[in-house]
Motif scaffolding. Structure first.
Motif, short mmCIF file in Angstrom:
data_model
loop_
_atom_site.label_atom_id
_atom_site.label_comp_id
_atom_site.label_asym_id
_atom_site.label_seq_id
_atom_site.Cartn_x
_atom_site.Cartn_y
_atom_site.Cartn_z
N LEU A 67 35.58 18.15 20.38
CA LEU A 67 36.25 17.21 21.27
C LEU A 67 35.51 15.88 21.32
CD1 LEU A 67 38.25 16.38 23.52
CD2 LEU A 67 36.75 17.58 25.14
N MET A 68 34.21 15.92 21.46
CA MET A 68 33.43 14.68 21.55
C MET A 68 33.49 13.90 20.24
SD MET A 68 30.03 15.82 23.67
CE MET A 68 30.09 16.05 25.46
N THR A 69 33.42 14.62 19.12
CA THR A 69 33.49 13.95 17.82
C THR A 69 34.86 13.31 17.60
OG1 THR A 69 31.93 15.57 16.93
CG2 THR A 69 33.17 14.27 15.33
N ALA A 70 35.91 14.02 17.96
CA ALA A 70 37.27 13.47 17.83
C ALA A 70 37.47 12.30 18.78
CB ALA A 70 38.29 14.56 18.09
N LEU A 71 36.87 12.35 19.96
CA LEU A 71 36.96 11.24 20.90
C LEU A 71 36.36 9.98 20.31
CD1 LEU A 71 37.62 10.52 23.97
CD2 LEU A 71 35.19 10.97 24.38
N ARG A 72 35.20 10.13 19.68
CA ARG A 72 34.54 8.97 19.08
C ARG A 72 35.37 8.41 17.92
NH1 ARG A 72 31.22 5.12 20.62
NH2 ARG A 72 33.27 4.22 20.24
N ALA A 73 35.95 9.29 17.13
CA ALA A 73 36.75 8.84 15.99
C ALA A 73 38.01 8.12 16.44
CB ALA A 73 37.09 10.04 15.11
N ARG A 74 38.68 8.66 17.47
CA ARG A 74 39.93 8.06 17.93
C ARG A 74 39.68 6.72 18.61
NH1 ARG A 74 44.28 11.62 21.12
NH2 ARG A 74 44.63 12.29 18.95
N TYR A 75 38.57 6.59 19.31
CA TYR A 75 38.29 5.37 20.09
C TYR A 75 37.04 4.68 19.56
CZ TYR A 75 41.74 7.49 23.13
OH TYR A 75 42.90 8.06 23.61
N ALA A 76 37.04 4.44 18.24
CA ALA A 76 35.87 3.86 17.57
C ALA A 76 35.54 2.47 18.08
CB ALA A 76 36.09 3.84 16.06
N GLU A 77 36.52 1.73 18.59
CA GLU A 77 36.30 0.36 19.07
C GLU A 77 36.17 0.27 20.58
OE1 GLU A 77 35.78 -2.21 17.04
OE2 GLU A 77 35.85 -0.71 15.44
N THR A 78 36.15 1.40 21.25
CA THR A 78 36.07 1.40 22.71
C THR A 78 34.67 1.83 23.14
OG1 THR A 78 38.40 2.03 22.86
CG2 THR A 78 37.06 2.38 24.83
N PRO A 79 34.02 1.11 24.05
CA PRO A 79 32.70 1.54 24.53
C PRO A 79 32.77 2.94 25.16
CG PRO A 79 33.13 -0.72 25.20
CD PRO A 79 34.42 -0.19 24.65
N LEU A 80 31.95 3.83 24.66
CA LEU A 80 31.88 5.19 25.18
C LEU A 80 30.54 5.41 25.89
CD1 LEU A 80 33.30 7.57 22.42
CD2 LEU A 80 34.51 6.35 24.21
N VAL A 81 30.60 6.01 27.06
CA VAL A 81 29.42 6.28 27.87
C VAL A 81 29.40 7.77 28.18
CG1 VAL A 81 28.25 5.80 30.07
CG2 VAL A 81 29.57 3.98 28.92
N HIS A 82 28.24 8.37 28.12
CA HIS A 82 28.09 9.77 28.56
C HIS A 82 27.10 9.84 29.71
CE1 HIS A 82 27.89 14.11 28.56
NE2 HIS A 82 26.57 14.02 28.58
N VAL A 83 27.47 10.56 30.77
CA VAL A 83 26.58 10.78 31.90
C VAL A 83 26.05 12.21 31.81
CG1 VAL A 83 26.30 10.71 34.39
CG2 VAL A 83 27.97 9.20 33.28
N GLU A 84 24.73 12.35 31.74
CA GLU A 84 24.14 13.67 31.59
C GLU A 84 23.82 14.27 32.97
OE1 GLU A 84 23.66 16.84 30.82
OE2 GLU A 84 23.78 15.85 28.87
N HIS A 85 24.73 15.11 33.44
CA HIS A 85 24.61 15.69 34.77
C HIS A 85 23.79 16.98 34.79
CE1 HIS A 85 27.61 13.07 36.70
NE2 HIS A 85 28.33 13.20 35.59
N SER A 86 23.63 17.63 33.64
CA SER A 86 23.19 19.03 33.65
C SER A 86 21.77 19.27 33.18
CB SER A 86 24.14 19.87 32.77
OG SER A 86 25.46 19.79 33.25
N TYR A 87 21.34 18.59 32.14
CA TYR A 87 20.11 18.99 31.47
C TYR A 87 18.90 18.19 31.94
CZ TYR A 87 23.40 21.33 28.36
OH TYR A 87 24.41 22.12 27.85
N SER A 88 17.75 18.83 31.86
CA SER A 88 16.49 18.19 32.26
C SER A 88 15.36 18.92 31.57
CB SER A 88 16.32 18.25 33.78
OG SER A 88 16.20 19.60 34.21
N GLU A 89 14.17 18.37 31.69
CA GLU A 89 13.02 18.98 31.02
C GLU A 89 12.74 20.38 31.54
OE1 GLU A 89 8.70 17.51 29.38
OE2 GLU A 89 9.59 16.48 31.11
#
Length: 335
Positions: A67-89
């Motif tokens: 899903l994430m890879t297809a999102l990047r491919a479909r919206y190659a010219e749109t700024p994409l941001v990811h918020v990391e809510h889950s992971y930590s050291e």
């Protein structure tokens, strides 16, 4: 601007509460924010008409990589941001067995986005060391609606000191550590009120040993109402990217005792008390020694900090979206 927020979390937890507050806090001055729910593991991204920005609040997992890879491919010219809510050291220490595989997953996922947002400075330091370099990393501490907490009156001394623990009954939250710590404490003037539900409920109740000082209050539909009945809030988490309960307690004027796990170290730097040794013996020592009236001081300052956190949250989102609008970081698909 039309900003789409993609989320695969169906529960009304911290992520969805933050998104609800975000759309209200930024108002119409920062474009139109639209929430789009997707199914974890779906293969095709949604069609997002006239998207100026797309913000992912998705779980980074192998199931979501198509899903994430297809999102990047479909919206190659749109700024994409990811918020990391889950992971930590500390999450890695507690939950990850194959670290090479996990780090490969995170590196591949984050590379698809123009910006990655950490939810605390501590999480951001870890992401910066391991996965995201330079100006691709931003830190925006989350916020939720705090009006109900600001409205609570200060808690006045009245008999026993009530320590509240609010959250999911999951090993992450460390309520087992706190319960065992209280059972080892000699204090008779303390009660622990535990609010929540989850898979570990039977285990936690068994650990309590029917100690009359430990009271299970059930799921808190209103966290503010639960906090109103508490003198102090305890957060013995084993890992915690940020820790919204600490911000809510600050808005309520309630002092916080916390482990130093991940983002909780930031709350300690802002005035929460650090337990130090986040073990049952460490909590027992702390509880035997602490004086609640000393902790009660500074309620006005805590509320002021929470109010400032609201404004900082809005300002940083406005800055992030503005930077990507004026100087967008374009992603180039590999040939």
């Amino acid at each position: 601007m039309t900003i789409y927020h993609l989320v695969d979390d169906a529960g009304f937890g911290g992520v969805n509460r933050m998104l609800d507050h975000l759309t209200r806090a930024l108002g119409q001055g920062a474009g139109e924010h639209k929430l789009v729910r997707v199914k974890r593991g779906q293969l095709s991204p949604p069609r997002l008409a006239d998207a100026s920005h797309i913000v992912s609040h998705l779980s980074v997992c192998w199931k979501n990589m198509p899903l994430m890879t297809a999102l990047r491919a479909r919206y190659a010219e749109t700024p994409l941001v990811h918020v990391e809510h889950s992971y930590s050291e500390r999450f890695v220490t507690a939950r990850v067995e194959n670290r090479d595989r996990f780090e490969t997953l995170l590196s591949a996922a984050y590379a698809l986005f123009d910006k990655v947002v950490a939810v605390s400075a501590q999480q951001g330091q870890w992401l910066g060391r391991k996965f995201v370099s330079g100006n691709r990393l931003a830190v925006i501490e989350p916020c939720v609606a705090l009006d109900d907490f600001f409205a609570l009156p200060d808690r006045l001394p009245a008999g026993k000191t009530v320590i509240g623990a609010i959250g999911r009954f999951d090993s992450q939250k460390g309520f087992d550590i706190l319960i065992e710590g209280l059972r080892r404490s000699n204090r008779k003037d303390i009660e622990l009120h535990v609010y929540g539900s989850g898979a570990d409920e039977k285990h936690l109740k068994k650990l309590s040993g029917k100690d009359p000082r430990i009271v299970f209050k059930g799921y808190a539909e209103s966290p503010a109402a639960a906090m109103a009945a508490c003198d102090v809030i305890a957060m013995p988490s084993r890992f915690e990217p940020y820790g919204l309960v600490a911000l809510e307690a600050m808005a309520a004027g309630r002092p916080v005792i916390a482990s130093g796990a991940d983002g909780l170290a930031g709350h300690i730097a802002n005035g929460a008390a650090g337990v130090g040794d986040n073990t049952p013996d460490g909590w027992a020592r702390f509880l035997d020694e602490f004086e609640v009236n000393t902790f009660r001081r500074g309620a006005v300052s805590r509320r002021k900090q929470a109010k400032e956190a609201e404004q900082i949250f809005a300002d940083r989102w406005l800055q992030l979206l503005g930077d990507l609008t004026e100087h967008p970081l374009r992603f180039q698909m590999a040939a």
